[in-house]
Design a protein around this motif. Structure first.
Motif, PDB file in Angstrom:
ATOM      1  N   GLU A  77       0.867  -1.208  -0.036  1.00  0.00           N
ATOM      2  CA  GLU A  77      -0.239  -0.017   0.046  1.00  0.00           C
ATOM      3  C   GLU A  77       0.870   1.122  -0.146  1.00  0.00           C
ATOM      4  O   GLU A  77       0.546   2.124  -0.662  1.00  0.00           O
ATOM      5  CB  GLU A  77      -0.866   0.113   1.290  1.00  0.00           C
ATOM      6  N   THR A  78       1.809   1.254   0.981  1.00  0.00           N
ATOM      7  CA  THR A  78       2.885   2.419   0.938  1.00  0.00           C
ATOM      8  C   THR A  78       3.503   2.468  -0.611  1.00  0.00           C
ATOM      9  O   THR A  78       3.756   3.813  -0.889  1.00  0.00           O
ATOM     10  CB  THR A  78       3.893   2.154   1.890  1.00  0.00           C
ATOM     11  N   ILE A  79       3.967   1.353  -1.305  1.00  0.00           N
ATOM     12  CA  ILE A  79       4.821   1.633  -2.493  1.00  0.00           C
ATOM     13  C   ILE A  79       3.594   1.898  -3.478  1.00  0.00           C
ATOM     14  O   ILE A  79       4.075   3.017  -4.270  1.00  0.00           O
ATOM     15  CB  ILE A  79       4.828   0.163  -2.889  1.00  0.00           C
ATOM     16  N   ASP A  80       2.545   1.746  -3.359  1.00  0.00           N
ATOM     17  CA  ASP A  80       1.294   2.402  -4.254  1.00  0.00           C
ATOM     18  C   ASP A  80       1.333   3.784  -4.091  1.00  0.00           C
ATOM     19  O   ASP A  80       1.111   4.721  -5.148  1.00  0.00           O
ATOM     20  CB  ASP A  80      -0.167   1.622  -4.171  1.00  0.00           C
ATOM     21  N   LEU A  81       1.078   3.997  -2.649  1.00  0.00           N
ATOM     22  CA  LEU A  81       0.937   5.693  -2.324  1.00  0.00           C
ATOM     23  C   LEU A  81       2.338   6.435  -2.959  1.00  0.00           C
ATOM     24  O   LEU A  81       2.063   7.497  -3.488  1.00  0.00           O
ATOM     25  CB  LEU A  81       1.138   5.859  -1.003  1.00  0.00           C
ATOM     26  N   LEU A  82       3.491   5.823  -2.812  1.00  0.00           N
ATOM     27  CA  LEU A  82       4.704   6.787  -3.353  1.00  0.00           C
ATOM     28  C   LEU A  82       4.583   6.736  -4.875  1.00  0.00           C
ATOM     29  O   LEU A  82       5.143   7.915  -5.473  1.00  0.00           O
ATOM     30  CB  LEU A  82       5.915   5.800  -2.842  1.00  0.00           C
ATOM     31  N   PHE A  83       4.150   5.574  -5.634  1.00  0.00           N
ATOM     32  CA  PHE A  83       4.069   5.868  -7.091  1.00  0.00           C
ATOM     33  C   PHE A  83       2.947   6.861  -7.517  1.00  0.00           C
ATOM     34  O   PHE A  83       3.089   7.719  -8.332  1.00  0.00           O
ATOM     35  CB  PHE A  83       3.647   4.498  -7.602  1.00  0.00           C
ATOM     36  N   GLU A  84       1.904   6.786  -6.713  1.00  0.00           N
ATOM     37  CA  GLU A  84       0.850   7.707  -6.956  1.00  0.00           C
ATOM     38  C   GLU A  84       1.142   9.134  -6.875  1.00  0.00           C
ATOM     39  O   GLU A  84       0.657  10.089  -7.354  1.00  0.00           O
ATOM     40  CB  GLU A  84      -0.431   7.562  -6.295  1.00  0.00           C
ATOM     41  N   HIS A  85       2.015   9.464  -5.916  1.00  0.00           N
ATOM     42  CA  HIS A  85       2.331  10.777  -5.563  1.00  0.00           C
ATOM     43  C   HIS A  85       3.692  11.382  -6.505  1.00  0.00           C
ATOM     44  O   HIS A  85       4.508  12.239  -5.920  1.00  0.00           O
ATOM     45  CB  HIS A  85       2.650  11.196  -4.165  1.00  0.00           C
ATOM     46  N   GLY A  86       4.153  10.252  -7.426  1.00  0.00           N
ATOM     47  CA  GLY A  86       5.331  10.677  -8.091  1.00  0.00           C
ATOM     48  C   GLY A  86       6.666  10.617  -7.227  1.00  0.00           C
ATOM     49  O   GLY A  86       7.530  11.271  -7.799  1.00  0.00           O
ATOM     50  N   LEU A  87       6.779  10.199  -6.127  1.00  0.00           N
ATOM     51  CA  LEU A  87       7.910   9.817  -5.492  1.00  0.00           C
ATOM     52  C   LEU A  87       8.581   8.785  -5.794  1.00  0.00           C
ATOM     53  O   LEU A  87      10.115   8.549  -5.277  1.00  0.00           O
ATOM     54  CB  LEU A  87       7.800   9.936  -4.105  1.00  0.00           C
ATOM     55  N   LEU A  88       8.251   7.771  -6.600  1.00  0.00           N
ATOM     56  CA  LEU A  88       8.804   6.629  -6.920  1.00  0.00           C
ATOM     57  C   LEU A  88       8.400   6.122  -8.264  1.00  0.00           C
ATOM     58  O   LEU A  88       7.174   6.027  -8.604  1.00  0.00           O
ATOM     59  CB  LEU A  88       8.584   5.559  -5.822  1.00  0.00           C
ATOM     60  N   SER A  89       9.275   5.816  -9.129  1.00  0.00           N
ATOM     61  CA  SER A  89       9.123   5.028 -10.483  1.00  0.00           C
ATOM     62  C   SER A  89       9.610   3.821 -10.606  1.00  0.00           C
ATOM     63  O   SER A  89       9.508   3.081 -11.696  1.00  0.00           O
ATOM     64  CB  SER A  89       9.147   6.103 -11.448  1.00  0.00           C
TER      65      SER A  89
END
Length: 677
Positions: A453-465
């Motif tokens: 869930e945290t990984i999804d959150l980071l992707f959704e907010h552009g902090l992780l690709s």
């Protein structure tokens, strides 16, 4: 031969993945029957080509349910799995085989098979001293504190006559009533419900807080006392009776069978009656009653030859197909999943079922709105097995398979000879990158403590690709996200920092190279001490490494040929991640052991040492224990009452037969006798 090697590699990779999902994640993705079919195929190929067998093959080990956070305990007697069977014909084959090998009709104990988590309990002077999970069959987790909270497991044995040390094995279970209560509570708290009672029992027993375990009201049934213990009865059935007298909970669904007809009658009865049991069941276990006969029949690398599990046919119900989703895995594989009108199967509510691949959908001629028959393979995984065309609406649209990736729109591809379609946009497909990050963060890889869930959150907010982006995350960035506080942000950043110290082989596994599991990553790390050397290796070079065949070699070469992956390696290097082996592994072989490389069969009853003591001695001196005599057997250690069939076979093959005195003399002579042999 190359095709055989490739199939063996593929099967080993698949089985290791499914072992990990079942035993470690408690999240199986295929049924027991499908798993067994893969295992049987691998066993068949290895039997035809024994030169291709490796110590790390899934056929040579038991799946592991080890968990970090618990002390590790070595089992006195290995906790092996059982061979599965799904038909009365196979049950008949088992019964006839054991009778033939013993040389007479044998008694068999039939027991209802419960679907939970295997446990070993040790009582010392009648007091519970230790409770250990099966683990990998040799090493398990010490969960004594949690097991003490289970009311049906006595902390002190009743009555008298029990041995000073008693080990008894059984199954930890979660009753259906508790399973439903816990799931209702989890749903109310916006937590995902458990898939089935076994997963719930496994997850509960691995809690680090015994108070959580106590609140979930686990149950247990005990069903086996291992080992040759002179003070105990010499039959399995009588040992179970002793356990009942000592206050241990033993299933009422146990019967001593004197014939094949008795066994089949028991199966017929419980196939229907099991639906009334308060806990999950998935079959019947059949065990040879005599302990001496059990020892004579022996063991394979994975399971006893004196026992077998018969699996009930899965319960089947009908429901409506509402829609189909297409999921993208970390390797790009597209998996179709059916969304169903909720329906109860085997005590749980099913809303989704796997559709496997495009060929499977086509074989069903599936239409939206169809009435479909659904069953739980192995009582766990829901799957659609058939369609009822007569109930189909004339306007119902056929279910097709997408031609482009549902996540990034790239045209899908299909490798010749494989069933699945995949998205080739490995570096730009967001779903693949999410999956790769999740895999990289897993415990056996970089071990970064972060949930999906945290990984999804980071992707959704552009902090992780991608994976490399993990090492650029800062606390202040995280504090701007929903649910993050200073402590949780600090913990995540610290966990990422700690991952820089993970071993080279762990990071190599975390990169997610296709067909490179944990064991293969260690093999590659030993052969190529740095990732630079590995990335420069040709397919021919890689194939020269033991246990690395053309499929794995081709996958490794392909991985490093991609610019995006080479860029990722440089990002990890810049972040200080370990990409080389700092300390050369030391050989643990030492001086040549007396029995190094020798295959030894133990048979009969001994006066000076127990069979288990001899087994431990042989393994300590480098020998290998085998249960069956063959042309590859070096010695037979023969005691009193050795089976005549084994004796005759050893003599016919010219295998050297040693009594206790001769065997002990062999050890005392050191390596001289070995070299002469």
């Amino acid at each position: 031969m190359e095709r055989v090697k490739e199939e063996i590699e593929r099967l080993r990779y698949l089985l290791e993945e499914h072992n990990h999902r079942y035993y470690v994640l408690s999240d199986p993705s295929i049924s027991d029957q499908e798993y067994d079919a893969l295992m049987h195929r691998l066993e068949e190929l290895e039997a035809q080509h024994p030169e291709l067998i490796t110590p790390h093959s899934p056929t040579q080990r038991v799946g592991s349910d080890r968990t970090e956070g618990f002390a590790t305990i070595t089992h006195r007697y290995p906790m092996l799995s059982l061979s599965n069977t799904y038909s009365y014909d196979e049950v008949k084959d088992f019964y006839e085989r054991v009778c033939r090998e013993i040389g007479r009709d044998v008694e068999v104990v039939a027991e209802l098979k419960y679907d939970g988590l295997s446990i070993s309990l040790v009582y010392e002077d009648g007091v519970l001293s230790r409770a250990v999970t099966r683990g990998d069959g040799r090493l398990g987790d010490d969960v004594t504190a949690n097991v003490r909270t289970i009311r049906s497991i006595p902390l002190r044995l009743q009555g008298e006559g029990y041995p000073r040390e008693l080990e008894v094995r059984g199954e930890i279970l979660l009753p259906w009533v508790e399973f439903e209560r816990i799931n209702q509570s989890r749903i109310a708290e916006d937590e995902p419900p458990f898939a089935n009672p076994r997963n719930a029992a496994s997850g509960t027993l691995k809690q680090l807080d015994p108070k959580v375990v106590a609140a979930r009201k686990l149950d247990a049934y005990l069903y086996h006392v291992p080992g040759e213990q002179p003070e105990l009865p010499h039959t399995h059935y009588e040992r179970l009776a002793c356990c009942r007298r000592w206050g241990l909970k033993v299933s009422h669904a146990t019967h001593l069978c004197h014939s094949l007809e008795d066994i089949l009658a028991f199966l017929d009865h419980w196939d229907a009656a099991r639906s009334h049991e308060p806990v999950a069941t998935d079959g019947v276990v059949l065990k040879v009653n005599s302990i001496a006969e059990q020892e004579e029949l022996g063991y394979t690398a994975k399971s006893p030859r004196w026992a077998i599990a018969y699996k009930f046919k899965a319960e089947q119900v009908q429901t409506e197909l509402l829609s189909v989703d297409y999921q993208v895995g970390r390797t790009g594989t597209i998996t179709p999943v059916a969304n169903l009108a909720p329906v109860a199967i085997s005590g749980t509510i099913v809303r989704r079922a796997s559709l496997h691949n495009a060929d499977f959908i086509a074989s069903l001629d599936l239409h939206l709105g169809d009435t479909v028959a659904v069953e739980k393979g192995g009582e766990i995984i829901p799957k659609i097995v058939s369609v009822v065309p007569s109930l189909r609406s004339v306007s119902a649209p056929r279910v097709g398979f997408p031609s482009v990736c549902p996540a990034c729109g790239t045209a899908l591809e299909r490798i010749a000879g494989e069933a699945a379609y995949f998205c080739p946009a490995r570096s730009s497909c967001p779903e693949q990158q999410r999956g790769r990050v999740e895999h990289f963060c897993s415990r056996k890889a970089a071990d970064i403590r972060i949930g999906p869930e945290t990984i999804d959150l980071l992707f959704e907010h552009g902090l992780l690709s991608d994976i490399g982006g993990l090492y650029a995350l800062e606390e202040e960035q995280l504090l701007g996200l929903p649910g993050f506080q200073r402590r949780s942000a600090s913990n995540l950043v610290r966990s990422i920092e700690e991952s820089r110290e993970r071993s080279y082989s762990s990071i190599l596994f975390g990169l997610g190279i296709r067909f490179v599991g944990e064991t293969t990553a260690k093999t590659l790390a030993r052969a190529y001490p740095s990732i630079d050397e590995l990335s420069a290796a040709s397919q021919e070079d890689l194939c020269a490494v033991p246990e690395i065949g053309p499929v794995i070699a081709g996958s490794v070469v392909d991985f490093f040929a991609q610019q995006s992956n080479r860029s990722l390696i440089e990002t990890l290097r810049g972040a200080g991640v370990q990409l080389s082996r700092e300390v050369t592994e030391q050989s643990d072989s030492g001086a040549e052991s007396v029995l190094s490389g020798l295959s030894i069969v133990i048979s009969g009853v001994f006066a000076l040492h127990t069979r288990d003591e001899y087994k431990a001695l042989i393994e300590r001196l480098g020998g290998k224990i085998s249960s069956a005599i063959s042309s590859k057997t070096d010695y037979v250690l023969a005691g009193e009452k050795m089976g005549p069939a084994k004796l005759a076979k050893a003599e016919s093959l010219g295998v050297r037969i040693l009594d206790e005195a001769a065997f002990l003399a062999l050890i005392e002579q050191g390596t001289d006798d070995k070299h002469k042999h």
